[in-house]
Structure formats: C-alpha cells, structure tokens
Design a protein around this motif. Structure first.
Motif, PDB file in Angstrom:
ATOM      1  N   GLU A   1       4.632  15.883  -0.244  1.00 53.56           N
ATOM      2  CA  GLU A   1       3.879  15.480  -1.423  1.00 53.56           C
ATOM      3  C   GLU A   1       4.328  16.430  -2.535  1.00 53.56           C
ATOM      4  O   GLU A   1       4.410  17.645  -2.304  1.00 53.56           O
TER       5      GLU A   1
ATOM      6  N   TYR B   1      -0.750  14.808   3.749  1.00 52.50           N
ATOM      7  CA  TYR B   1      -1.334  13.491   3.997  1.00 52.50           C
ATOM      8  C   TYR B   1      -0.436  12.443   3.365  1.00 52.50           C
ATOM      9  O   TYR B   1      -0.146  12.503   2.169  1.00 52.50           O
ATOM     10  N   HIS B   2       0.028  11.501   4.186  1.00 49.82           N
ATOM     11  CA  HIS B   2       0.897  10.448   3.657  1.00 49.82           C
ATOM     12  C   HIS B   2       0.374   9.056   3.986  1.00 49.82           C
ATOM     13  O   HIS B   2       1.074   8.075   3.749  1.00 49.82           O
ATOM     14  N   GLY B   3      -0.816   8.950   4.582  1.00 52.57           N
ATOM     15  CA  GLY B   3      -1.349   7.634   4.898  1.00 52.57           C
ATOM     16  C   GLY B   3      -1.743   7.545   6.362  1.00 52.57           C
ATOM     17  O   GLY B   3      -1.674   8.534   7.104  1.00 52.57           O
TER      18      GLY B   3
ATOM     19  N   SER C   1       0.854  -1.193   0.000  1.00 53.96           N
ATOM     20  CA  SER C   1       0.000   0.000   0.000  1.00 53.96           C
ATOM     21  C   SER C   1       0.882   1.233   0.000  1.00 53.96           C
ATOM     22  O   SER C   1       2.107   1.136   0.217  1.00 53.96           O
ATOM     23  N   GLY C   2       0.242   2.374  -0.207  1.00 55.46           N
ATOM     24  CA  GLY C   2       0.985   3.631  -0.186  1.00 55.46           C
ATOM     25  C   GLY C   2       1.591   3.902   1.178  1.00 55.46           C
ATOM     26  O   GLY C   2       2.776   4.249   1.301  1.00 55.46           O
ATOM     27  N   THR C   3       0.792   3.720   2.210  1.00 50.02           N
ATOM     28  CA  THR C   3       1.288   4.065   3.547  1.00 50.02           C
ATOM     29  C   THR C   3       2.458   3.167   3.954  1.00 50.02           C
ATOM     30  O   THR C   3       3.394   3.615   4.616  1.00 50.02           O
TER      31      THR C   3
ATOM     32  N   ILE D   1       2.259   9.428  -4.570  1.00 51.66           N
ATOM     33  CA  ILE D   1       1.187   8.422  -4.547  1.00 51.66           C
ATOM     34  C   ILE D   1      -0.042   8.886  -5.342  1.00 51.66           C
ATOM     35  O   ILE D   1      -0.701   8.071  -5.981  1.00 51.66           O
ATOM     36  N   GLN D   2      -0.313  10.197  -5.354  1.00 48.53           N
ATOM     37  CA  GLN D   2      -1.427  10.653  -6.220  1.00 48.53           C
ATOM     38  C   GLN D   2      -0.971  11.111  -7.598  1.00 48.53           C
ATOM     39  O   GLN D   2      -1.536  10.685  -8.602  1.00 48.53           O
TER      40      GLN D   2
ATOM     41  N   LYS E   1      -1.269   3.840  -5.259  1.00 45.22           N
ATOM     42  CA  LYS E   1      -2.551   4.118  -5.925  1.00 45.22           C
ATOM     43  C   LYS E   1      -2.580   3.753  -7.406  1.00 45.22           C
ATOM     44  O   LYS E   1      -2.756   2.602  -7.763  1.00 45.22           O
TER      45      LYS E   1
ATOM     46  N   ASP F   1       6.473  12.165  -2.070  1.00 45.44           N
ATOM     47  CA  ASP F   1       5.309  11.284  -2.103  1.00 45.44           C
ATOM     48  C   ASP F   1       4.568  11.544  -3.413  1.00 45.44           C
ATOM     49  O   ASP F   1       3.958  12.596  -3.595  1.00 45.44           O
TER      50      ASP F   1
HETATM   51  C1  LIG Z   1      -0.408  11.549  -1.066  1.00 47.55           C
HETATM   52  C2  LIG Z   1      -0.787  10.254  -0.430  1.00 47.55           C
HETATM   53  N1  LIG Z   1       0.135   9.593   0.278  1.00 47.55           N
HETATM   54  C3  LIG Z   1      -0.145   8.412   0.865  1.00 47.55           C
HETATM   55  C4  LIG Z   1      -1.393   7.844   0.765  1.00 47.55           C
HETATM   56  C5  LIG Z   1      -1.663   6.532   1.441  1.00 47.55           C
HETATM   57  O1  LIG Z   1      -1.841   5.524   0.501  1.00 47.55           O
HETATM   58  P1  LIG Z   1      -2.663   4.206   0.936  1.00 47.55           P
HETATM   59  O2  LIG Z   1      -4.070   4.644   1.162  1.00 47.55           O
HETATM   60  O3  LIG Z   1      -2.500   3.285  -0.240  1.00 47.55           O
HETATM   61  O4  LIG Z   1      -2.028   3.680   2.149  1.00 47.55           O
HETATM   62  C6  LIG Z   1      -2.387   8.520   0.057  1.00 47.55           C
HETATM   63  C7  LIG Z   1      -3.755   7.975  -0.015  1.00 47.55           C
HETATM   64  O5  LIG Z   1      -4.724   8.671  -0.195  1.00 47.55           O
HETATM   65  C8  LIG Z   1      -2.083   9.750  -0.557  1.00 47.55           C
HETATM   66  O6  LIG Z   1      -3.001  10.430  -1.242  1.00 47.55           O
END
Ligand SMILES: Cc1ncc(COP(=O)(O)O)c(C=O)c1O
Length: 392
Positions: free
Chosen positions: A183, A132-134, A104-106, A218-219, A245, A216
C-alpha cells in the motif's frame, strides 16, 4: 428495517452500527428517524465527492438512458469504460497506460497478482507485514493476521513478507520475486506513510532483480492525499497501480493499470488471463469518469491539503498523541482501544460519523469526502473535542 437487516442480510461482525439509512446528500447521511449525520468517513474513503454529487448523478442518469450491461468485459468498445481508461492514461506517468477495469478493489488486486506472475514467469509475491489488500483468497494471502486467515487456509502459495519501511528487508527481494506489493500508505495498519525514500529504494531493488512493484492506491487514490495518486508524493512510478473505492463516485469499482506491453500479456498464453462479466460496466464507468473529471478539473486536491491543515490546527488535545496520514486520509491516535471505541460510538450519538481502522485499535479514521466544507470540518472537529474533553 433493523430486524430484517439482522435476519436476512449476512453480517460481517456481531455488532454492526446498523444506522437505518433514508437518504444522503453532500457531507450528510439522513436516517429513517430523521436524524442527520455529518460524514467524516465517506463510506470508508469511497464516497470521495460526497453523497450523490450532481455531476456523478447526471452522468449515471445519462448512461441509464443509453445502455446498461451489453457484453462481458473487453469485447465491445463502450464509451464510458474507454474514456475512463484514456483519461486515466492521460493522468498517469509513463509507462502506466493500459487499464483493466474490475468490480472491486480486491478483484483488481487479484488481477495485478496474476499479471505479475504471468509477465515475469516467477511465482513469489512479497507483501508487507500489517498490510490490507482485500478479502478474496489472493488478497487474504497477503495479510499477516493469523486469526483472520487461519480458518480459510490453505491460501495461495509462495507469498512472503517484508516489514514496511525497513530497508534491511529489501534484500529479500530477489530474482525469484515476481512482485512486491505495497500500500502506498498503509491503511489498516494505522495510516503509515513511507519514510526516508522507502518506496524509491523498493523500486530500485525491484529493478535490480527484475521484480515488479505493485502499489495499492485503493485508499489514497483519486485525490485523497492532495495528488491524484499517493505515489506522486514520493517521486516514484510503480509498474502496476491498483485503484478502487474513491474512483467510483459511490459505485462499486476497481482497476489496475500497467504498461501496454505488460497488460497485453494477460490476453495471450492463455487468452483471457483475467476475465469478468461486469468489469467496466457502463453505468459504473460513467460515474467513475465523472468523478475523475471532477477531481482533476477542480481544486479539490489542493483543498485536501488545506483541509488537512485545518484539521491538524483544530484537533489539538491531550488525548490525541498523533494525527497520522496525509491530506484527507487521517487517523487520530488515542491512548487506548477503549477510548477510540468510545469516541466512535459517542460521536455517532452526537450526529458525527467516525470509524475504526482494521488493525490499529487505538486509531480513529477521519476520511471525509474531499468536497467537505471548512465549516463542516470545524463542526465535526468541535464534536470530537467535546467528546475527548469528557473522556479525559
Ligand atoms: C488498501 C486497500 N486495498 C484493498 C481493499 C479492498 O477493496 P474492496 O473492499 O473494494 O475489495 C481495501 C478496502 O478497504 C483497501 O483499503
């Protein structure tokens, strides 16, 4: 379905949208009642190739016929994971070369934090306000949202904060700092882009004091901003890039990539500095590999910018004060949280899926699949304008 959903499945809020899903294909989700919804959210930036993209489904099916889980992460050479890591390296600038695949991202964020502490021998992590990082303990420690953190304290130690886009705060990055984590585009805060070469300045300061820069992605990652990774828009290369993601083509995945020298520090002193059973799972890696190939070999990244332009052209309305973001990672800013809420709920009634952002209550997220057609964009934007005319 709904009764059992509420009775047996743990919820994340008192009022989930609770659509009863039957199937999904392309840009549409279909409910058990036979209603069709145009998807402007893509599972919160995750289903980047739309629902059940043929190449992703084909890659999954082929892998299903060969092997599923055979060993914990990192012990055996498995084609899909290995090819995914190699293709990532081929598409990332040097020295980003070696990738660790997570679930997962987190978890990828946790891995990146551990890597930074292990590699630098320092402990301080600097994160940005409103990030926001998870939601696991490490990622949760990187938030500045007391209401969401308080019940779970104590979180991890030696985390401090800087303000995103505020150059003045860069002096807080010092010889004590293991890493600055940002981010590339602040998502939950309202799709805020770095401005005035902010990321370059952060990177320069990190280099001066020997701290790492973790971005980060992830988005923005995997094409959403018109480049494979958002940071490519800002002419910098981070020390560690974190993804998740949209890289999975609709399956759960995360990853972090760094130089070989840095990444190798996770496998010694101690051995197995980060371990996971299912990271790099062959079916998920096959889906991610097909996704990466499709995004890099098609025109989807160029088209993301054309589609952004189209959305900006159509969505001109007195209630929209601003459209933030880049490519197909956009947020409409409305006059109030109530209006943003009304727009999301009324859109659902009219067969259009929209969603909120975590911390910016006036914002409505537009993160459709990269594969959405221009006709579908016109259809969805038309619905948004109709609703805003009524709300006005
Ligand atoms: C910028 C960012 N980092 C980390 C995450 C966490 O990812 P995950 O929900 O797959 O753990 C998200 C999820 O929304 C995110 O938007």
């Amino acid at each position: 379905m709904k009764n059992d959903f509420f009775k047996y499945q743990a919820q994340t809020s008192p009022h989930p949208l609770a659509l009863e899903i039957d199937h999904a294909t392309g840009s549409y989700i279909y409910t058990t009642e036979g209603k069709k919804y145009l998807d402007f959210v893509a599972g919160v930036s995750a289903s980047s190739l739309g629902h059940r993209h043929l190449k992703v489904v084909e890659a999954i099916k082929q892998q299903l016929d060969r092997y599923l889980h055979v060993m914990v992460y990192g012990e055996y050479a498995q084609g899909p994971a290995m090819e995914l890591c190699r293709l990532l390296a081929e598409n990332l600038p040097a020295p980003l070369e070696k990738t660790y695949l997570t679930n997962s991202g987190t978890e990828a964020i946790e891995g990146a934090l551990k890597l930074a502490r292990r590699f630098t021998g320092r402990s301080q992590i600097l994160a940005a306000r409103n990030a926001y990082h998870g939601n696991t303990m490490g990622s949760l420690s990187l938030m500045t949202y007391e209401e969401r953190q308080k019940p779970f304290r104590p979180l991890i130690g030696d985390v401090d904060f800087i303000r995103f886009n505020e150059e003045e705060d860069l002096q807080n990055i010092t010889e004590r700092t293991a890493a600055v984590i940002l981010e590339t585009i602040q998502g939950g805060a309202g799709f805020i882009l770095p401005k005035n070469d902010y990321l370059k300045k952060v990177k320069k300061r990190c280099e001066e004091v020997g701290a790492l820069l973790i971005l980060d992605e992830i988005q923005p990652g995997f094409g959403r901003t018109g480049k494979l990774f958002g940071f490519e828009n800002f002419n910098i290369v981070p020390d560690v890039v974190v993804m998740g993601k949209g890289m999975g083509g609709g399956l759960p995945v995360g990853a972090f990539t760094a130089s070989a020298a840095m990444m190798d520090s996770l496998s010694e002193n101690p051995k197995m500095g980060h371990i996971t059973t299912f990271g790099g799972n062959p079916v998920i890696a096959a889906a991610a590999l097909a996704t990466l190939r499709e995004i890099t070999e098609s025109n989807l990244m160029t088209e993301a910018l054309e589609k952004e332009e189209l959305i900006r052209e159509i969505l001109v309305h007195p209630l929209i004060s601003e459209i933030r973001g880049k490519g197909l990672m956009l947020a409409l800013i409305l006059p109030s949280a109530e209006m943003a809420n009304e727009l999301v709920l009324r859109a659902q009634d009219k067969g259009l899926i929209l969603f909120w952002l975590l911390f910016e209550a006036r914002a409505v997220r537009l993160t459709p699949p990269l594969t959405i057609s221009k006709e579908e964009i016109k259809e969805g934007c038309g619905i948004i304008l109709e609703i805003l005319d009524v709300l006005k």
